[in-house]
Design a protein around this motif. Structure first.
Motif, mmCIF file in Angstrom:
data_model
loop_
_atom_site.group_PDB
_atom_site.id
_atom_site.type_symbol
_atom_site.label_atom_id
_atom_site.label_comp_id
_atom_site.label_asym_id
_atom_site.label_seq_id
_atom_site.Cartn_x
_atom_site.Cartn_y
_atom_site.Cartn_z
ATOM 1 N N LEU A 170 15.484 -22.700 -16.305
ATOM 2 C CA LEU A 170 14.518 -22.149 -15.493
ATOM 3 C C LEU A 170 13.152 -21.988 -16.254
ATOM 4 O O LEU A 170 13.177 -21.955 -17.517
ATOM 5 N N ILE A 171 12.104 -22.416 -15.669
ATOM 6 C CA ILE A 171 10.834 -22.663 -15.871
ATOM 7 C C ILE A 171 9.972 -21.698 -15.112
ATOM 8 O O ILE A 171 9.868 -21.560 -13.796
ATOM 9 N N ASN A 172 9.302 -20.886 -15.817
ATOM 10 C CA ASN A 172 8.433 -19.724 -15.056
ATOM 11 C C ASN A 172 7.253 -20.525 -14.436
ATOM 12 O O ASN A 172 6.674 -21.309 -15.120
ATOM 13 N N LEU A 173 6.880 -20.087 -13.367
ATOM 14 C CA LEU A 173 5.516 -20.665 -12.716
ATOM 15 C C LEU A 173 4.778 -19.699 -12.721
ATOM 16 O O LEU A 173 3.533 -19.652 -12.894
ATOM 17 N N ALA A 174 5.067 -18.392 -12.450
ATOM 18 C CA ALA A 174 4.328 -17.209 -12.655
ATOM 19 C C ALA A 174 4.825 -15.675 -12.317
ATOM 20 O O ALA A 174 6.072 -15.860 -11.978
ATOM 21 N N ILE A 175 4.082 -14.732 -12.741
ATOM 22 C CA ILE A 175 4.463 -13.552 -12.410
ATOM 23 C C ILE A 175 3.668 -12.949 -11.375
ATOM 24 O O ILE A 175 2.360 -13.155 -11.651
ATOM 25 N N ARG A 176 4.282 -12.374 -10.313
ATOM 26 C CA ARG A 176 3.544 -12.297 -9.182
ATOM 27 C C ARG A 176 3.742 -10.641 -8.754
ATOM 28 O O ARG A 176 4.589 -10.134 -8.918
ATOM 29 N N HIS A 177 2.705 -10.228 -8.039
ATOM 30 C CA HIS A 177 2.647 -9.105 -7.496
ATOM 31 C C HIS A 177 3.122 -8.898 -6.133
ATOM 32 O O HIS A 177 2.315 -9.411 -5.103
ATOM 33 N N GLN A 178 4.537 -8.213 -5.708
ATOM 34 C CA GLN A 178 4.639 -7.770 -4.115
ATOM 35 C C GLN A 178 4.413 -6.589 -4.143
ATOM 36 O O GLN A 178 4.286 -5.617 -4.872
ATOM 37 N N GLY A 179 4.212 -6.495 -2.860
ATOM 38 C CA GLY A 179 3.622 -5.187 -2.225
ATOM 39 C C GLY A 179 3.807 -5.221 -0.670
ATOM 40 O O GLY A 179 3.996 -6.314 0.183
ATOM 41 N N LEU A 180 3.524 -4.104 -0.197
ATOM 42 C CA LEU A 180 3.450 -4.033 1.636
ATOM 43 C C LEU A 180 1.952 -4.285 1.674
ATOM 44 O O LEU A 180 0.831 -4.082 1.455
ATOM 45 N N ILE A 181 1.934 -5.720 2.706
ATOM 46 C CA ILE A 181 0.644 -6.175 3.110
ATOM 47 C C ILE A 181 0.314 -5.271 4.472
ATOM 48 O O ILE A 181 1.106 -5.095 5.344
ATOM 49 N N VAL A 182 -0.839 -4.722 4.635
ATOM 50 C CA VAL A 182 -1.161 -3.696 5.578
ATOM 51 C C VAL A 182 -2.756 -4.163 6.001
ATOM 52 O O VAL A 182 -3.313 -5.080 5.289
ATOM 53 N N ALA A 183 -2.805 -3.813 7.390
ATOM 54 C CA ALA A 183 -4.205 -3.941 7.753
ATOM 55 C C ALA A 183 -5.455 -3.751 6.610
ATOM 56 O O ALA A 183 -5.226 -2.743 6.123
ATOM 57 N N ALA A 184 -6.677 -4.234 6.831
ATOM 58 C CA ALA A 184 -7.763 -4.015 6.122
ATOM 59 C C ALA A 184 -8.211 -2.422 6.144
ATOM 60 O O ALA A 184 -8.183 -1.887 7.283
ATOM 61 N N SER A 185 -8.337 -1.937 5.100
ATOM 62 C CA SER A 185 -8.677 -0.435 4.773
ATOM 63 C C SER A 185 -7.347 0.508 5.355
ATOM 64 O O SER A 185 -7.454 1.741 5.119
ATOM 65 N N ASN A 186 -6.242 0.123 5.215
ATOM 66 C CA ASN A 186 -4.852 0.531 5.882
ATOM 67 C C ASN A 186 -4.901 1.798 6.578
ATOM 68 O O ASN A 186 -4.871 2.875 6.361
ATOM 69 N N PRO A 187 -5.350 1.512 7.970
ATOM 70 C CA PRO A 187 -5.577 2.522 8.844
ATOM 71 C C PRO A 187 -4.699 3.555 9.174
ATOM 72 O O PRO A 187 -4.778 4.612 9.429
ATOM 73 N N LYS A 188 -3.423 2.976 8.916
ATOM 74 C CA LYS A 188 -2.254 3.672 9.170
ATOM 75 C C LYS A 188 -1.725 4.625 7.814
ATOM 76 O O LYS A 188 -0.787 5.054 7.717
#
Length: 648
Positions: free
Chosen positions: A488-506
């Protein structure tokens, strides 16, 4: 105008034979005289006979001396012969032979004496090192037969034989008419609105046609109005074109008028072929008043249109112009996964191909008829016969190559989870002194593990989190690949999350908001590490999938999830921060995770794999990863061990 429904599809071979039986190519494609030096790629309409011999005189084939062979017969190694100056003439290669001689002795075998004589130690035989009159071409002999496509070498032979012009068949001309209310002219560099598309099929056809020797004239896009379509077709048929192609409108929709328009100005011979993609293709012949020209209705979806162009139009054009259509090179490939297919329809399956070990492996790409990028990513096409219900994993079948066979040796096969850093890696590898093509297939982390297990790739991208051990990937390798010798070779540590509309209107703040009635979610496919991460977070919050509106709607990449949010098709989806940043969307952090490359140890010495390791360990590449946003490179390029988990 009546809407058209096609019901009787025919095999491609039958479609071609039907048109060939009705189309009078002799009357349609005329002949013309062209200068020989401009005739490359043209097809001879009549046999060509030489006007001149080549060479037109006896000439020296070597530097040396020209002699009468009979004067040299007494020469021996132990009894050299000296020829007086009146018995030989110095010549260079290509010089005409003087009268009274019939042989040339190479200068290397001649010793010139101070008294001007030439000393030789071996006799010459008649016509030694001499190109005789007509040795290559004899005047009046057949030089080129009729129906012969002229090569660069043919041009040289024709000119050498005194042929300054010759009769050839006309160069085929085609008019292509893009149609549709939704079609935007690419020359205007438009920004499409919902329901609009940038017209590109004409340029695909033009590029293909140039390889087939067809001259293409593009008509401006025509809206879905019967009278406008008829007028455009009529004008095209009245031009000097031999073929008219109408793009789109060949299916069975309310605004698909192509069949009706073609029928009004001629006869439709074929509507629908037993092929996927490409089923709605149309073939017909214009009426006599319009020159009985070939009419083609090409589907609007790009991949379907390509099948129509390559499988129908190309062979018909080759037949019309008396050319032989070159066959693509083929290799036998082993399929990495099973693919069902519709019985009764021949399927053209785009595949990614690379050599893994001693075999070529092929991974099917997406089937969508509108996905032109599957053609740019494919290295080949496999045909699933009409009498088959599909292909099985591990099955070997021929693939027609879309790239040179040699390029497969420089193709790195990566299967597994999608990540934007893999796209960066693909670009970096192509920038090397010896470019390496990275062929990636997005089947999720679990799919990547299975590809490694089945020997179907050089490496797999994976980011599987095990909550019981708080570790990444290693527990899954132990479970599903217990006997595999892998690293196993690491490529990167990445940040996962909820992709929402710009400015998160909801105002979406976490997974608990996914159960709201006003939140539409877009998911990743089964087996994707991102989906496994989502399921874990849902379980941690006592949420069952059925409570999430859109849980069953799947995409195969982070960017596809982000596009769904950008377009408003979904309010949010789980993905990486880099995808949100790329489209200027909002992002609600949920987790950090390790994205690793799983590599069978046997491939570590492969130059392609070595190139990957060299590249990802450079500072320059790490900087490119960080510039995407939402990545950490503290572990990039390092070998991961079980239990390492994730650094704080």
């Amino acid at each position: 105008m009546k809407r058209n429904i096609y019901l009787e599809t025919v095999p491609i071979s039958e479609a071609l034979s039907t048109v060939q039986a009705r189309l009078d190519r002799t009357a349609l494609v005329k002949t013309e005289m062209v200068p020989t030096h401009e005739a490359l790629g043209r097809v001879t309409a009549r046999p060509v006979y030489a006007d001149l011999s080549s060479p037109t005189y006896h000439s020296a084939a070597m530097d040396g001396i020209a002699v009468l062979a009979e004067d040299t017969f007494s020469a021996r190694e132990d009894a050299p012969l000296s020829l007086s100056p009146d018995k030989f003439t110095p010549v260079n290669t290509g010089n005409a032979l003087p009268d009274g001689v019939n042989a040339v002795i190479m200068i290397e075998n001649v010793l010139m004496q101070d008294d001007g004589t030439a000393r030789i130690e071996a006799p010459a035989f008649p016509w030694q090192h001499v190109r005789r009159i007509g040795e290559d071409i004899v005047a009046t002999e057949l030089l080129i037969p009729s129906n012969h496509e002229l090569s660069a070498y043919d041009i040289g032979a024709l000119l050498s034989a005194g042929i300054w012009e010759l009769s050839v068949y006309e160069k085929l001309k085609a008019v292509i008419i893009p149609t549709g209310d939704e079609v935007l002219d690419f020359r205007d560099r438009p920004t499409p609105k919902p329901g609009q598309v940038v017209e590109s099929n004409t340029q695909v056809f033009s590029a293909l046609a140039s390889k087939w020797g067809i001259e293409v004239i593009r008509h401006e896009p025509v809206p879905d109005r019967p009278e406008a379509l008829t007028e455009a077709l009529k004008n095209a048929l009245l031009s000097d074109a031999h073929i008219v192609v109408m793009g789109a409108g060949s299916s069975a929709g309310a605004k698909d008028y192509t069949r009706s328009v073609l029928s009004e100005l001629g006869e439709v011979l074929v509507h629908g072929i037993k092929a996927m993609p490409g089923k709605p293709s149309l073939l017909g012949i214009a009426s006599e008043e319009f020159g009985s020209k070939l009419m083609v209705g090409a589907p609007g979806y790009p991949v379907s249109a390509v099948i129509c162009f390559e499988e129908l139009l190309a062979p018909l054009a080759a037949w019309m112009s008396r050319k032989v259509l070159p066959a693509r090179p083929q290799v036998d490939v082993t399929m990495t996964r099973s693919m069902p297919s519709k019985l009764g329809m021949e399927e053209f399956l785009r595949v990614s191909i690379g050599r893994v070990g001693d075999s070529y492996v092929a991974t099917p790409l997406s089937r969508g008829a509108g996905m032109i990028t599957t053609m740019t990513k494919a290295q080949g096409i496999c045909r699933i016969p009409a009498n088959s219900e599909g292909i099985n994993q591990g099955q070997t079948l021929p693939a027609s190559l879309l790239v040179p066979r040699e390029s497969l040796e420089q193709t790195l096969v990566v299967v597994g989870s999608h990540d934007n850093t893999v796209d960066l890696l693909a670009d970096a590898l192509m920038g090397r002194d010896t470019p390496i093509h990275l062929a990636s297939t997005h089947v999720g982390s679990m799919g990547g593990l299975m590809a490694v297990k089945n020997g179907a790739c050089h490496m797999a991208g994976t980011h599987l989190f095990d909550p019981d051990t708080n570790d990444y990937n290693a527990p899954f390798i132990s479970k599903y690949l217990p006997d595999a010798d892998v690293v196993l070779i690491n490529l990167a540590i990445r940040h996962q999350g909820l992709i929402v509309a710009a400015s998160n209107p909801k105002n979406i703040q976490g997974v608990t908001d996914l159960v709201r009635d006003d939140v539409q979610f877009i998911n990743r496919q089964r087996g994707a590490g991102t989906r496994i991460l989502l399921d874990w977070h849902l379980s941690q919050n006592d949420i069952v999938p059925s409570q999430v509106k859109g849980y069953d709607k799947e995409e195969f990449t982070h960017m596809a999830v982000a596009v769904n949010v950008l377009s408003g098709a979904a309010d949010c989806g789980l993905g990486i921060m880099a995808a949100a940043k790329a489209l200027n969307l909002g992002f609600v952090p949920l987790a950090r995770e390790r994205y690793d490359l799983l590599i069978p140890r046997q491939h570590l010495s492969d130059p392609r794999v070595q190139a990957v390791l060299e590249t990802i360990r450079t500072d320059a590449f790490k900087e490119r990863i960080q510039s995407l946003g939402g990545y950490e490179t503290d572990l990039t390029g390092q070998e991961m061990q079980p239990g390492m988990g994730l650094p704080e």
